[in-house]
Each structure stands twice: as structure tokens, then as C-alpha cells.
Enzyme design. Structure first.
Site, PDB file in Angstrom:
ATOM      1  N   ASP A  22     -19.053   8.375 -34.428  1.00 51.65           N
ATOM      2  CA  ASP A  22     -20.147   9.287 -34.752  1.00 51.65           C
ATOM      3  C   ASP A  22     -21.010   8.682 -35.863  1.00 51.65           C
ATOM      4  OD1 ASP A  22     -19.275  11.141 -32.920  1.00 51.65           O
ATOM      5  OD2 ASP A  22     -18.184  12.362 -34.388  1.00 51.65           O
ATOM      6  N   ARG A  64     -12.548  15.217 -35.346  1.00 55.79           N
ATOM      7  CA  ARG A  64     -13.229  16.471 -35.709  1.00 55.79           C
ATOM      8  C   ARG A  64     -12.447  17.675 -35.185  1.00 55.79           C
ATOM      9  NH1 ARG A  64     -18.134  16.744 -32.711  1.00 55.79           N
ATOM     10  NH2 ARG A  64     -17.679  14.819 -31.591  1.00 55.79           N
TER      11      ARG A  64
END
Length: 286
Positions: free
Chosen positions: A39, A173
Site C-alpha cells: 500500500d 490492515r
């Protein structure tokens, strides 16, 4: 033409494709691909494959990865990290012992529901494209394996630093979100640094500034990706010719297994599988 692997220490704010695009320009080589997306907020090990080495990307993507992650309790967002829109905040009553106990439930093979802000496709559409239009769709849990998960330190009453060694497809996450749910206060990822991917570590990584300055001199040989397999050198010109033509060769007495195969002058030719004395290429790299 440049061929090999660059182990990049990806900077924050860059996408993995940003890194590849920059390297295409620096090395003047169109064939550039990466071995596992990070990310934009994440930093750390990003293996980048250049030239003929792009044929090996699939092998890098499937390996274990290790992360140093920041878990913030009491916070829930739509992206499951601190870059997203805050959905809810809750008081945190859990301490270090409770966090340690919660982590125990996430070791081994677990089921993860992919986050909406991910590149997973459902009915041909990427989830993040739907999420950006305000849509949420049902996602099926997927099995992932957490090989190691430990609490490194408590940085505050809400922030904890974790080390995670995991399989392909694991969303850190989501792991933070799920740990927060298990504790009843919610959780989100506030920092992420990948410390190992495809067997390469931060100690081997270089910065984009170093690549800009030194270019292809920083390329590592592709066979390093397969260092866990024994090396095998072909014995005759006839055998090497057969290997280069994509044909199997007979090597009586060779133990079954996977091998790095080299030409008589030391060139890495292919990754091959030996069975019953016959050696067949899995992937050619010459």
C-alpha cells in the site's frame, strides 16, 4: 539489456507501480514488474524484477512475507488503516496482557475477509473501485496462514508494535481490524514496514535515490530468488542444447526435487523438477 532483481526499500507515499514506472525510466527497460503489492502508506522490501527476470515474478508473489506493523486500538476506519475515513472511536480498556492473549487467536491458519479497499475482484470488478463509489459487497472469507505473530512493544495505551510472518494474500490492515474486534474496542493499522519478501530482507534493500545514482549496477542475479534449491550443472553440450530447447534430459541417480540448473559456463538457465532420473524445466530464464 538489464536483467535481474532490485530489492527496493519502498518509500511512503509511492504505490508499487510508481516504483516500477520510475525504474523503467531509469534503466530504459520496459519489462519491469514487482513481487507483491505494498500500500502507498507502507514502506520496506519490494522485490522488482527487470528484463528476463520478470518471468520469475510469480515465484516471489507466492512466498512468505514479514512485517513490522503498528496497531492502533479504539479506532475503526473504512480502509482499516489511518488513511481512511473514521467510522467510530471507542475507549480502550485492554492492556498489554489482553492484547497478547488476543494475538494467540490469530496464529496458524485463519480465515480473513478481504477489505473493501483491496484489489480483490468480485464478478470482474476490483473491490476498491466499488468502495470508492460508496458500495459494499459481501466477501467470502479466505484462508491465510499466520506463521508468527508477536507483540514487540507497547508504544502507548492504544498503540502497539507487532511482528507478523504470514502467507501470500494476508492483509495486515484486516489483521489489525480483527484483533481490535476481538478486544471489543476496534483497531486499525497506523504504520507498516515490510521487513522480508521472497527471502530478501531490508539488509539487501536499496533506496530509489541509490537506483537513480547507480542504475543497473545494483541488480542482483535472478538465481538468488531460488537459493533454497540445490544447484545442478548440465554435463555435456548435448544436454545443454536439449535444456535450451525446452526438452527434458535424463540424469540417472538424481534425487527427486527442484533444482537450479546452470549451463556449462555458469549461466542460470532454468528452474527444473527432477523425477525418476528425468529433469524437466518448470520455468526457463535464458
Amino acid at each position: 539489456m538489464p536483467n535481474g532483481i532490485l530489492i527496493i526499500d519502498k518509500p511512503a507515499g509511492w504505490t508499487s507501480m510508481d516504483v516500477c514506472a520510475k525504474i523503467r525510466g531509469i534503466l530504459r527497460e520496459k519489462r519491469v514488474g514487482h513481487g507483491g503489492t505494498l500500500d502507498p502508506m507502507a514502506t520496506g522490501v519490494l522485490p522488482v524484477f527487470v528484463g528476463r527476470a520478470t518471468r520469475a515474478v510469480e515465484f516471489a508473489e507466492n512466498g512468505r512475507k514479514e512485517y513490522n506493523a503498528g496497531l492502533r486500538l479504539g479506532l475503526m476506519t473504512d480502509t482499516q488503516d489511518v488513511t481512511g475515513r473514521v467510522l467510530e472511536t471507542r475507549p480502550v480498556t485492554a492492556g498489554r496482557e489482553e492484547v497478547e492473549a488476543a494475538l494467540a487467536g490469530f496464529r496458524g491458519e485463519i480465515q480473513q475477509i478481504p477489505p473493501m479497499y483491496s484489489a480483490v475482484k468480485i464478478q470482474g470488478k476490483k473491490l476498491y473501485e466499488l468502495a470508492r463509489r460508496g458500495k459494499e459487497v459481501e466477501r467470502k472469507p479466505r484462508p491465510v496462514t499466520i506463521h508468527a505473530l508477536e507483540l514487540l512493544e507497547a508504544e502507548s495505551g492504544t498503540d502497539y508494535r507487532l511482528r507478523c510472518l504470514c502467507s501470500k494474500g494476508t492483509y495486515i490492515r484486516t489483521l489489525c481490524h480483527d484483533v481490535g474486534q476481538a478486544l471489543g474496542c476496534g483497531g486499525a493499522l497506523y504504520s507498516l514496514r515490510r521487513t522480508m519478501a521472497a527471502g530478501f530482507t531490508l539488509a539487501q534493500a536499496v533506496t530509489m535515490e541509490e537506483v537513480q545514482a547507480q542504475g543497473e549496477a545494483l541488480l542482483q542475479n535472478l538465481d538468488g530468488l531460488f537459493a533454497q534449491y540445490p544447484a545442478l550443472t548440465v554435463r555435456s553440450p548435448g544436454q545443454e542444447k536439449r535444456v535450451r530447447c525446452g526438452n527434458p534430459i535424463t540424469l540417472p541417480g538424481t534425487a527427486d526435487g527442484t533444482y537450479r540448473v546452470y549451463g556449462r559456463e555458469g549461466e542460470f538457465l532454468c528452474l527444473s523438477q527432477a523425477r525418476d532420473g528425468a529433469l524437466t524445466a518448470v520455468k526457463n530464464f535464458f
